[in-house]
Design an enzyme around this catalytic site. Structure first.
Site, PDB file in Angstrom:
ATOM      1  N   PRO A   1       0.785  -1.225  -0.006  1.00 51.62           N
ATOM      2  CA  PRO A   1       0.123   0.065  -0.061  1.00 51.62           C
ATOM      3  C   PRO A   1       0.623   1.267  -0.049  1.00 51.62           C
ATOM      4  O   PRO A   1       1.688   1.501   0.914  1.00 51.62           O
ATOM      5  CB  PRO A   1      -0.898  -0.098   1.472  1.00 51.62           C
ATOM      6  CG  PRO A   1      -0.294  -1.265   1.988  1.00 51.62           C
ATOM      7  CD  PRO A   1       0.729  -1.945   1.285  1.00 51.62           C
ATOM      8  N   GLU A   2       0.798   2.178  -1.232  1.00 48.96           N
ATOM      9  CA  GLU A   2       1.415   3.378  -1.053  1.00 48.96           C
ATOM     10  C   GLU A   2       0.017   4.494  -1.300  1.00 48.96           C
ATOM     11  O   GLU A   2      -1.267   3.983  -0.954  1.00 48.96           O
ATOM     12  CB  GLU A   2       2.242   3.497  -2.367  1.00 48.96           C
ATOM     13  CG  GLU A   2       3.428   2.618  -2.258  1.00 48.96           C
ATOM     14  CD  GLU A   2       4.251   2.551  -3.518  1.00 48.96           C
ATOM     15  OE1 GLU A   2       4.454   3.708  -3.987  1.00 48.96           O
ATOM     16  OE2 GLU A   2       4.793   1.468  -3.866  1.00 48.96           O
TER      17      GLU A   2
ATOM     18  N   LYS B   1       0.753   7.931   3.169  1.00 55.90           N
ATOM     19  CA  LYS B   1       0.562   6.535   3.791  1.00 55.90           C
ATOM     20  C   LYS B   1      -0.241   6.058   4.917  1.00 55.90           C
ATOM     21  O   LYS B   1      -0.654   5.340   5.154  1.00 55.90           O
ATOM     22  CB  LYS B   1       1.737   5.505   3.447  1.00 55.90           C
ATOM     23  CG  LYS B   1       2.462   5.695   1.947  1.00 55.90           C
ATOM     24  CD  LYS B   1       3.770   4.884   2.249  1.00 55.90           C
ATOM     25  CE  LYS B   1       4.825   5.267   1.103  1.00 55.90           C
ATOM     26  NZ  LYS B   1       6.039   4.731   1.075  1.00 55.90           N
TER      27      LYS B   1
ATOM     28  N   HIS C   1      -4.785 -13.807   9.990  1.00 66.56           N
ATOM     29  CA  HIS C   1      -3.962 -12.732  10.416  1.00 66.56           C
ATOM     30  C   HIS C   1      -4.515 -11.538  11.090  1.00 66.56           C
ATOM     31  O   HIS C   1      -4.094 -10.332  10.978  1.00 66.56           O
ATOM     32  CB  HIS C   1      -2.770 -12.139   9.333  1.00 66.56           C
ATOM     33  CG  HIS C   1      -1.982 -13.391   8.981  1.00 66.56           C
ATOM     34  ND1 HIS C   1      -1.087 -14.085   9.691  1.00 66.56           N
ATOM     35  CD2 HIS C   1      -2.076 -14.082   7.607  1.00 66.56           C
ATOM     36  CE1 HIS C   1      -0.777 -14.918   8.707  1.00 66.56           C
ATOM     37  NE2 HIS C   1      -1.088 -14.869   7.730  1.00 66.56           N
TER      38      HIS C   1
ATOM     39  N   ARG D   1       2.468  -9.761   7.576  1.00 67.03           N
ATOM     40  CA  ARG D   1       4.075  -9.456   7.990  1.00 67.03           C
ATOM     41  C   ARG D   1       3.914  -8.695   9.168  1.00 67.03           C
ATOM     42  O   ARG D   1       5.036  -8.350   9.671  1.00 67.03           O
ATOM     43  CB  ARG D   1       4.458  -9.050   6.832  1.00 67.03           C
ATOM     44  CG  ARG D   1       4.594  -9.937   5.801  1.00 67.03           C
ATOM     45  CD  ARG D   1       5.321  -9.332   4.643  1.00 67.03           C
ATOM     46  NE  ARG D   1       4.988 -10.149   3.284  1.00 67.03           N
ATOM     47  CZ  ARG D   1       5.202  -9.814   1.898  1.00 67.03           C
ATOM     48  NH1 ARG D   1       6.106  -8.710   1.890  1.00 67.03           N
ATOM     49  NH2 ARG D   1       5.174 -10.612   1.115  1.00 67.03           N
TER      50      ARG D   1
ATOM     51  N   ARG E   1      18.860  18.850  -1.473  1.00 67.35           N
ATOM     52  CA  ARG E   1      19.488  17.527  -0.926  1.00 67.35           C
ATOM     53  C   ARG E   1      20.651  17.082  -1.548  1.00 67.35           C
ATOM     54  O   ARG E   1      21.073  17.572  -2.837  1.00 67.35           O
ATOM     55  CB  ARG E   1      18.380  16.367  -1.312  1.00 67.35           C
ATOM     56  CG  ARG E   1      17.291  16.661  -0.387  1.00 67.35           C
ATOM     57  CD  ARG E   1      17.368  16.314   1.094  1.00 67.35           C
ATOM     58  NE  ARG E   1      16.428  16.725   1.945  1.00 67.35           N
ATOM     59  CZ  ARG E   1      15.498  15.650   2.508  1.00 67.35           C
ATOM     60  NH1 ARG E   1      15.684  14.592   2.165  1.00 67.35           N
ATOM     61  NH2 ARG E   1      14.649  16.099   3.357  1.00 67.35           N
TER      62      ARG E   1
ATOM     63  N   ARG F   1      16.277  -3.084  -1.969  1.00 69.87           N
ATOM     64  CA  ARG F   1      15.053  -3.473  -2.607  1.00 69.87           C
ATOM     65  C   ARG F   1      15.196  -3.260  -4.121  1.00 69.87           C
ATOM     66  O   ARG F   1      16.257  -2.763  -4.545  1.00 69.87           O
ATOM     67  CB  ARG F   1      14.024  -2.506  -2.293  1.00 69.87           C
ATOM     68  CG  ARG F   1      14.135  -0.868  -2.358  1.00 69.87           C
ATOM     69  CD  ARG F   1      13.648  -0.307  -1.399  1.00 69.87           C
ATOM     70  NE  ARG F   1      13.735  -0.637   0.071  1.00 69.87           N
ATOM     71  CZ  ARG F   1      13.383   0.088   1.176  1.00 69.87           C
ATOM     72  NH1 ARG F   1      12.349   0.697   1.136  1.00 69.87           N
ATOM     73  NH2 ARG F   1      13.841  -0.308   2.451  1.00 69.87           N
TER      74      ARG F   1
END
Length: 289
Positions: free
Chosen positions: A2-3, A61, A94, A114, A163, A273
């Site tokens: 989920p984003e 999120k 779960h 998870r 940045r 990732r």
DNA sequence: AAGGGGCCCTGATTGC
DNA sequence: TGCAATCAGGGCCCCT
């Protein structure tokens, strides 16, 4: 995973079923689900029981259900689901937290395989970004998301160019822009024709604007079709999948042809990732970050 | 002080 | 065949 678009789908689902209903009881079936609620599971349940939930809200999120000056805050993590269903239905494998309502109607369940997701109760504080509604105190440090009216495009452009990191890292930094995760970061970079390891300080203002526009567009298109579901781990509040996986141009498409130029999509491991990109449309910079 | 890496967690898949 | 290693990754925490 989920984003922003997936969480917004869930928020819209909750908006149909939850506001105005009084919570009768809260059952915490796994303590890890409320680990960030420091006073513990019993306190979590006691703070919500008897309260009436308001219109669900979202930033990036994070999703929260306000009640007065506080809210139930949720993050779905990797595999969290908020499901609405018959109160008598059998518990899911779960199932971590269950909310029962005084009207005896459909209940609300937090299911999370998870257990990277969590729920907590926290006070609402004034929005540092100037929004009219309060925001949960523990997420007040996060940036607004690009679907919010208070999101400042030019401030984002200035901030990302200040940045000293890679563009993909910056996109995933929720204190710079909220709501973008690994999938939509790769999709936004593909659309903008930028490699994720390009140094942020070398982005032109035009490139930064294009990247922001790309992220907004891809997430808006995903939202229209119910989000991205790879498997049953992301579903809406009624357990249904989204269809945007069919429209992905980069993410998960290793060795498949790029939709623009036909070059095989490349998978690389970055930040522990997967990153997917087109080696032709998104050339790796000489000085990668 | 901003940036980057480790870690948490379970089930599906892969490899020997 | 069966067991073990690998992979998925968001965000907190800690270190530099």
């Amino acid at each position: 995973m989920p984003e922003l678009p997936e969480v917004e789908v869930v928020r819209r689902g909750l908006a149909r079923w939850v506001p105005g209903r009084g919570v009768e009881s809260v059952e915490v079936l796994h303590p890890r689900a409320v680990r960030r609620h420091l006073p513990g599971a019993a306190d979590f349940a006691a703070r919500i029981a008897g309260r009436t939930l308001d219109e669900p809200r979202r930033r990036g999120k994070y999703l929260w259900l306000p009640f007065g000056e506080a809210a139930v805050l949720s993050h779905l993590g990797m595999s969290g689901q908020l499901l609405v269903g018959e109160a008598a239905a059998a518990p899911q494998r779960h199932l971590r937290v269950r909310f029962a309502f005084a009207d005896g109607g459909v209940d609300l369940r937090f299911v999370d395989q998870r257990t990277f997701g969590h729920l907590m109760v926290c006070p609402l504080v004034p929005d540092p970004h100037g929004g009219e509604a309060g925001v949960p105190d523990v997420i007040a440090h996060l940036a607004a998301d690009p679907f919010e009216p208070v999101f400042d495009d030019e401030a984002f452009v200035r901030a990302i160019r200040r940045r000293r990191t890679g563009v993909k890292r910056a996109l995933l930094d929720q204190s710079l822009i909220s709501g973008v995760g690994n999938i939509y970061a790769d999709e936004a970079l593909w659309r903008a024709g930028l490699h994720g390891e390009r140094p942020t300080e070398r982005l032109t203002a035009a490139q930064a604007r294009l990247l922001l526009r790309s992220a907004r567009e891809v997430m808006a298109e995903a939202l229209e079709v119910g989000g991205t579901s790879f498997d049953s781990l992301y579903v809406n509040v009624n357990g249904e999948s989204g269809y945007f996986v069919r429209s992905l141009n980069a993410y998960g498409r290793r060795d498949e042809p790029c939709g623009r130029c036909g070059t095989a999509i490349l998978r690389e491991v970055f930040m522990n990732r997967s990153s997917y990109s087109c080696p032709h449309c998104q050339p790796r910079p000489r000085h990668a970050r």
